[in-house]
Design an enzyme around this catalytic site. Sequence first.
Site, PDB file in Angstrom:
ATOM      1  N   LYS B  79       0.847  -1.201   0.000  1.00 10.63           N
ATOM      2  CA  LYS B  79       0.000   0.000   0.000  1.00 10.63           C
ATOM      3  C   LYS B  79       0.880   1.247   0.000  1.00 10.63           C
ATOM      4  O   LYS B  79       1.914   1.284   0.680  1.00 10.63           O
ATOM      5  CB  LYS B  79      -0.907  -0.026   1.232  1.00 10.63           C
ATOM      6  N   SER B 154      -9.743   1.572   2.592  1.00 10.49           N
ATOM      7  CA  SER B 154      -8.847   2.296   1.733  1.00 10.49           C
ATOM      8  C   SER B 154      -7.775   1.442   1.065  1.00 10.49           C
ATOM      9  O   SER B 154      -7.191   1.878   0.070  1.00 10.49           O
ATOM     10  CB  SER B 154      -8.147   3.399   2.533  1.00 10.49           C
ATOM     11  N   SER B 178     -10.046  -0.707   6.857  1.00  8.29           N
ATOM     12  CA  SER B 178      -9.422  -0.494   5.551  1.00  8.29           C
ATOM     13  C   SER B 178      -8.682  -1.687   4.962  1.00  8.29           C
ATOM     14  O   SER B 178      -8.296  -1.647   3.789  1.00  8.29           O
ATOM     15  CB  SER B 178      -8.456   0.697   5.613  1.00  8.29           C
TER      16      SER B 178
END
EC number: 6.3.5.7
Lengths: 480, 484, 93
Positions: B79, B154, B178
């Site tokens: 990420k 996310s 997330s």
Amino acid sequence: MAQYEAVIGLEVHVELKTDTKIFCHSSTEFGADPNQHVCPVCLGLPGVLPVVNKKVVEYAIKAGLALNCRIAPFSKFDRKNYYYPDLPKNYQISQYDLPIAEHGCLEINVHGAGKRVGITRLHMEEDAGKLVHQGTISSTPFSLVDYNRTGVPLIEIVSEPDMRSADEAVAYLEKLKAIIQYTGVSDCKMQEGSLRCDANISVRPAGQAELGTKTEIKNMNSFKALHKAVNYEIARQIKLLESGGKVVQETRTWDEARGETLSMRSKEEAHDYRYFPDPDLPPLVIDRAWVEAIKAGLPELPDARRQRLVTAYGLPEYDAMVLTSSRELADYYEECVQIYNNPKLVSNWVMGELARMMNAGGQDIQEVRISPAQLARLLQLLDEGTISGRIARTVLEEMYNTGKDAGKVIEEQGLVQISDTGLIEKVVDEVIAANPKSVEDYRAGKEKAIAFLVGQVMKSTRGKANPGLVNELLKGKLNK
Amino acid sequence: MQLHYLTAHQLHDMLVSKQISAEELTRAVFERIEQVEDKIRAYITLTREQALELARQVDRARLAGEALPPLAGIPVAVKDNICTKRVRTTCASKMLYNYIPPYDATVMKHLNQARTVMAGKTNMDEFAMGSSCENSAFFTTCNPWDTTRVPGGSSGGSAAAVAAGEAILGLGSDTGGSIRQPASFCGVVGMKPTYGAVSRYGLVAYASSLDQIGPLTRDVTDCAMLLNVICGHDPLDSTSAPFAVPDYTSFLTGDIKGVKIGVPREYLGEGIDPAVREVIQKAIETYAGLGAVVEETTLPHTEYALPAYYLIAPAEASSNLARYDGVRYGYRAAEAEDLVDMFMRTRSEGFGSEVKRRIMLGTYALSAGYYDAYYNQALKVRTLIKADFDRAFEEFDLLLGPTAPVTAFKRGEKVDDPLQMYMVDICTLAINLAGIPAISIPAGMVNKLPVGLQLIGRPFGEGDILRAAYAFEQNTDHHRMLPE
Amino acid sequence: MISIKDVEHVALLARLSLTGDEKQVYGKQLSDILENVRKLQDLNTEGVPPTAHVLDLQNVFREDRAGEHMPVDQVLGNAPDRQGNFFKVPKII
């Protein structure tokens, strides 16, 4: 005209003498090139986290104890949020509602009157970086930022509004500085910024209970500046009230060159620091054992030492106070007395001649090249009559400049005192013959005239004649 | 079977038995990326050359007879809020569009030590604020099961990459769901470890007291293996827990007889899509069939998790994101008149609207006069929420429920209604507030879209969670399903 | 309900400059969100301590030992503007 009373409280920032910063391993060393003592943490890069330097907590506890504070059993760090380019995270890690130490006090003495000044709180926080401008802050086209000082550990010590005059404010700051220096947690050098002071000042009609509106004065970089700024601000506020005006609560800066405090009013919004507990830092739990261990390591503090100097050496209070104003000075004094046990004579010379030279050269006792042993030897020579007091001063000056032993200076410059009666007598005779006017004056009852004659003898022996002997011989001859 | 759809533990066996080389594996994954990335858009930055070089190093070590760590040579999608030395780390924000970290996050050091191969940095909601990846400043990632739908967020980029075979393993971060919610939407396994189990050093902070890095994988075994690599105490993170990291694969026994599982009635009540509820009911039956004791329980303060979260997280964010001011790194607005102007324009131009919304909300919640009513009250409610879980775990070993109340929704569907978007996280937020671990595993399909089952454990009870997740996986086929 | 003035004050505190439209939208959205979080105030939390940290950690320290500094070019490597080894910013006032 109404009588006014000033109410003064001080906020003092002290840089702690640790090797590394409060939340990272960067060096705290003073004077590096810009942005050299920086790591990802103190630069506030995305993703970094703080870790508390244990020594900072220990030093804060130590300072708190030395200032008679209560050490909090539970304490935490909070974030103080505000934007400024010298603050890499745009928040400062500080302590808000649970400072590490509270409820302390210290004793000051102004013109012989003792007073206790309360200490509200002592807390830990990180220092900000430095902005460099070309010209002044308002005329510069841009500013440059150096983050070397960012994250240097500070303690902020907030006093109660217990002071009533500039003299008291200065006495408080001097005492605070002495105590902190004694503990060894800071150098407290105002010139280098390791001791900084802001003052909260208000005035009120004498006898009124509630406080007047206060202003906060910043940028006082010396004891002298503090004294002048406080006096200026008190006078300014009184004048304002007298003329029917009102004091505005604001921050003002001391302008040394103009000798005035100036408003720092800006378009900045009212301060709203939005304090909240720093989620990156777990709380501090300080148990008795830890506090006791730190307490056990505290050195003798200024008040106790002053007392001891009075009782152990029979020094006057005043001497003891001056000599204990810094730990190093007191150490120097005591070391000297250990070698040469004449406490009052040593005190006179340390506070007199030596202090004069230090003041002239702007030096601290740590920077003086004469060791306590060397001074002791000089005073011994004086006491033994090898040199006169006047010669001793000359010798001390040379020692101060070169670091040489007293004996060596005396030998090199041929300064051994002349105590040979025959030799002195010969000079005395010459002086009497050459100054008939003074001789006459003396004999006519003008006792003072003898001083001139002694001076002439000393002059022609280049100060080496034993002054006692000169006096004795002169008087003997003149009184014949 | 194509290499890019195998699991890390299968690939490890193939690497050890020399059926494949690490370089072949990396090439296969990059071929897959070339094939599908246009449609999925999982990555912000690809690190192909660096990955191939690392893979070749692994191969050299392997040929020299060195024992390979279990994840050596395995391509990982990271990420883009995890700092990677010399590799751009943007947080999917214009604010950091050009930011190159000079240091590696602690998890990256662990991944490098384990000799994994980073394939690239994945898309996300800007600064991890969002539930759909639509808050990325650059582009939206699509759900591999239906490209008209969001992958969740996310950590949607990492979840989509793993689901689409664009990486074998993924790393995400989870502040309110997330990792778990995109895992649910993309049909992969995603775990949020206990707060403090994985170092946050180098994770760009959103809400520091809630953020936690965790794995996104194709099955439970891979999840356990990746946890083995990333968990552990870190002296650089003061909130990192000093605990002995077990071998998480040792919990994968398949046996859950007598394990007590609680089903909080709040997690199957109002607001949960009935079709999703049905999938969860089936999962409950599966567990009962495997010998677990499943009973209903209650977490009475569940409804307060969302409001508490939306005060605590934005408050911390408002402070954490203050450092983006155009002075030291990142975006700076051009030709500012003075400093305040530069700060204001940099931040207004550099941040997207959801980030600004949360900064505003958090600033408001902390500001003078509101602290006690909002922020401090939220911290107290947090205590109550945590106590709910403590009480439940006196009776149960695990709690079970849906990961999200819905399946992946259409792009653009919720983007203009922040509150609707926030509701997507109602099943996951409380777990972050309590700091406990939870996993999302594939539990079935609704209208050709995956549904995630959430298992919640005691603090540092990752092993128990993995045991139950593995037992479920061994007795179902949901994790074997692949998007077209 | 949050007024436009509140929005402007908060935006200044947060160093965000908002357009007139943004002020309207944020004012409305923040009001909605705050309306939703207001239910927290219904809970009686008397005597409930706030939880700032979920883990029961305390006294996490490092030793006072110096580590490596960043090379100055790395310190300034991401700087939008620099002069020599300083970060450069527009005039303060």
